[in-house]
Design a protein around this motif. Sequence first.
Motif, PDB file in Angstrom:
ATOM      1  N   PHE A  79       0.829  -1.078   0.055  1.00  0.00           N
ATOM      2  CA  PHE A  79       0.082   0.064   0.139  1.00  0.00           C
ATOM      3  C   PHE A  79       0.980   1.211   0.012  1.00  0.00           C
ATOM      4  O   PHE A  79       0.720   2.117  -0.661  1.00  0.00           O
ATOM      5  N   GLY A  80       1.910   1.331   0.774  1.00  0.00           N
ATOM      6  CA  GLY A  80       2.798   2.388   1.198  1.00  0.00           C
ATOM      7  C   GLY A  80       3.602   2.647  -0.485  1.00  0.00           C
ATOM      8  O   GLY A  80       3.873   3.751  -0.782  1.00  0.00           O
ATOM      9  N   LEU A  81       3.765   1.476  -1.066  1.00  0.00           N
ATOM     10  CA  LEU A  81       4.577   1.595  -2.344  1.00  0.00           C
ATOM     11  C   LEU A  81       3.782   2.343  -3.196  1.00  0.00           C
ATOM     12  O   LEU A  81       4.083   3.144  -3.940  1.00  0.00           O
ATOM     13  N   LEU A  88       4.588   5.901  -5.265  1.00  0.00           N
ATOM     14  CA  LEU A  88       4.337   5.763  -6.572  1.00  0.00           C
ATOM     15  C   LEU A  88       3.389   6.815  -7.198  1.00  0.00           C
ATOM     16  O   LEU A  88       3.466   7.592  -8.212  1.00  0.00           O
ATOM     17  N   PHE A  89       2.271   6.837  -6.490  1.00  0.00           N
ATOM     18  CA  PHE A  89       1.327   7.708  -6.944  1.00  0.00           C
ATOM     19  C   PHE A  89       1.675   9.164  -6.585  1.00  0.00           C
ATOM     20  O   PHE A  89       1.340  10.316  -7.309  1.00  0.00           O
ATOM     21  N   ILE A 114       3.581  13.666  -8.388  1.00  0.00           N
ATOM     22  CA  ILE A 114       2.744  15.155  -8.013  1.00  0.00           C
ATOM     23  C   ILE A 114       3.514  15.992  -7.179  1.00  0.00           C
ATOM     24  O   ILE A 114       3.822  17.196  -7.557  1.00  0.00           O
ATOM     25  N   SER A 115       4.219  15.373  -6.132  1.00  0.00           N
ATOM     26  CA  SER A 115       5.138  16.158  -5.285  1.00  0.00           C
ATOM     27  C   SER A 115       6.154  16.886  -6.116  1.00  0.00           C
ATOM     28  O   SER A 115       6.869  17.718  -5.845  1.00  0.00           O
ATOM     29  N   PHE A 116       6.724  15.961  -6.764  1.00  0.00           N
ATOM     30  CA  PHE A 116       8.036  16.468  -7.947  1.00  0.00           C
ATOM     31  C   PHE A 116       7.534  17.817  -8.685  1.00  0.00           C
ATOM     32  O   PHE A 116       8.105  18.921  -8.770  1.00  0.00           O
ATOM     33  N   PRO A 120       7.104  12.526  -0.034  1.00  0.00           N
ATOM     34  CA  PRO A 120       6.785  11.211   0.288  1.00  0.00           C
ATOM     35  C   PRO A 120       8.180  10.407  -0.005  1.00  0.00           C
ATOM     36  O   PRO A 120       9.004  10.897  -0.700  1.00  0.00           O
ATOM     37  N   ALA A 121       8.067   9.591   0.942  1.00  0.00           N
ATOM     38  CA  ALA A 121       9.501   8.691   0.964  1.00  0.00           C
ATOM     39  C   ALA A 121       9.028   7.219   0.608  1.00  0.00           C
ATOM     40  O   ALA A 121       8.071   6.799   1.042  1.00  0.00           O
TER      41      ALA A 121
END
Lengths: 396, 539
Positions: free
Chosen positions: B297-299, B303-304, B308-310, B330-331
Amino acid sequence: MADFLPFLIFLMILAVFLQAGPALTVFYMIIGTFLLGFWWQKRALKHLKVSRQFIDHAYLGETIQIELTIENASLLPILWLEAHESLPVNLRAGREIKEVFSLGMRGKKTIQYEINAFKRGYYPIGPLTLETGDPLGLTKPSQISIPESPLTIYPRIVDLAALGFPSRSPFGTIRNENPIYEDPTRLMGKRNFQNGDSVRRIDWKSSAASGELLVKLYEASIALELALLLDLDKRSYPIENFYDATELAVTAAASLAAWAKQRQQSVGLFTNGLDPLAEEALSPALPPRKGAGHLVSLLELLARVQPGEQQAVDPWLQNTRGALSWGTTLVFISGQVAPETFDQLFQTRKAGLNPIILLTGKLFHLQEIRRAAAGYHLPLYTAASTADISTIGGAK
Amino acid sequence: MTPQPASSGTSQDSQRFITLVNFILVSGMLACLAYISNKFIGIFYDEWDISGLPILTFLIAFESLLAPYIQSRITRNRGNPLLSAAAEWILILLISQVFLLLQPGAEGLWQAVRSWQDNFFQSFFDVDYDLLIFFLFIVWGLTRFFSPPLYQLEEDQDLMEQEKLGVTFNDRQEARRSLMGLVFFLGFVMVGMTVLLKGNIKFIPFIKTPTRAFMVVLMIYFSLAFVFLALNQYAILKARWYFNNIRVNSDLGKRWLLFSLAFILIVVLLTVFLPTDFALGFLPVAQALFNVVLYIFGLVQFLFLFPISFIVSIFTGLLGTQETDPTLQPALPEFGSEIAQTTGPLPWWNLVKSILFWLVFLGLIVFAIRYCVNSHEGLKAFFDRIRIRAWLADFWQSLKSGFKQISRVTAETMQRGLQQARQFFAEREVRLPSLKDLIKHLPPRQALILTYLDWVRWNKSHGLPRQSSQTPLEYAGTLSQKWPDLEPYLTPFTADFIAARYSPQEIDPAQLEEAQSLLKRMKDLILAQQNPQTTQETA
């Protein structure tokens, strides 16, 4: 399975809480045996190919050979397979087709048996029930049922060589001088076109070949047909000899149909009996036609039809009359004739048809019936046995 | 098509053969019991270790089954059962003593015989012998439990004929049930003893025999038991077929035996390959699986969110707003950290084995329960009545509709957000950083060139654009014509620009400052001339 459930629970407890390998091994063995057996038997039945081969139409008295082939299309052998073929009581004569056998990998088993066509009818041969189970009996045996195949046994046909019904018109297709009945299928010749001739009559090919306009000449004809009205209303037959009388009525109808076919006569069948194949069990009407194919359809219906109470005689007669063409000889076959029925038949006569009454079985109040028939000028014949049918309409 | 006559000699021989096989199977099962019992007795009595006990048990059991059978079924000499049992026991006692005496060898036998001269009873009935006799008595008793149902299941033509006529009744199902009960009871005892022996229980001393040996013995026991039950099932079915006048193929009995053996062999092979050891209990495995799900789920979330954050960080950089807090970025989740917490120092293979074990184990249980419920009408009706399936279906439907709702709302929100973003960027021209800002961060030469550029743009906005064909000096001349007062500032400013743009000489920050100062004065001068009032007010 339920028998050793406590033992399985005990093994589970040992396996989970004490992490006991031996207990787990035994647990796997028991459950594995159960699951493998369950899967095996389901799969075995799923991969069975069954065929039933026989000639599905027979005449009364014939012997029918039936061959059942059960094939295991799978690589898994089947230890035991119990086959039970259900047979109609009228045909099996006390025998039962039950057998237990094994089938190897892609093995095949053929079961052959014979049945005798003792009685006319439409019979289901089967269903074939196949049952198998696991060798240990841990699971419930599984069953499949192979659907039945129909067998038609035609009614008895008696030779009616001496038949000669009195008639206002001869049987069959006869010539008619009235040109309005010209039959376009009967080409008589050609002549030159005259004013007033229909363009439809022009023979274009011949005209082109001869260079003159030619028209076709047709023979005038009219078809006088035979309609069999088989009354199978239960109320029309005395209870004392109900079975014999109804069967005799069917035999008479079948014999008349065969006789008409022999003389290339159009013959039709109307009955108020029950047809197991028909919608709401109402027998279909078979209007007069010629040919062997039509006779077979007619005999098939006669094989299937059973007495019933769905349609009373008089309204049925009234309805049927409208479907018949002028001049048709109408043979009303029944166990008795009520006064109201005489009225109906008289109306039929007035409508241009030629009604004849044929009563089968042991008759009560025969003298009264004869008197009434004579009063209405309706020919009446009786047949108390099969031998009587062969002499209908004349001395043999 | 008539059923096979059941009174043929071949059928009787075949039946006797099957009975003999049954006796051998029961004797074999009791021999397995003897093997485990031998080890188990050794815990309580150290000196007890009779290596040939399973063989002796087999022989005694076989004798105990066969002798009464021959007496009652073959010779039809019923005699006195007590006398028969007594004779049997004398034989057993003697054989057991000889067997026990032969354990140490022929010399031991001689010594024992000599010791009988001193005290016969004490020497003859020693502890080992008493224990052995006790055990054999149990075995003998067990065979007596096995015999009646076995006789009941036997195909006795005369009795079956009577049964068919309705004179007698033989409850074969009950006989089979009683045999199954015995078989599973003995299995229960054997598994229990094995677990006590190899279960690392404190008060039970360690024994050298490996666990695998016990497992093999248990597998042999249950294999024999299953073949035995298969033959019993055949007996029941054969009786049923006989009563229903069903024709049976003559070779079915032999096939049954062979097929059952093959069937059990397959089960044994499958059992050997199934996992029997597991390092983790159910809850740790469930926790580990839950952690794996969380990781996935975290992965997916990473990836989602990462693209966006970039994109957002690029925009914020360009717009010159404050930099985003790196902790909010996000990490990528760390794989295995949570699982390692669950499994501790165990290797991955242990986890996989444990998961496999629990999947197989629970799968089998679920299937068995389902089958059990389906095959018992009462249970099935009960579960149907409480409508558990309907509840589960409703719950599943509501979950599904809930997820659909969430997914729809999320999609709509995202769509709306994207539309708004598009509208925002369409309406608003992207504002590049001002030249003044850029100048602050550039080296003096580039900064000076940009300062001149700023001057050209400023003039353009005030109605004096520079033509593309004009050199800086020509442009300066044009400006001087319009604003003669600019000349003292404009000439050095243009010279600075030419130096920065076209000459290789060093441009120092002082020159840049000078140019900027000249530019400011020129702009002020022009503004003052264009709007004298505004300038005064501003001033």
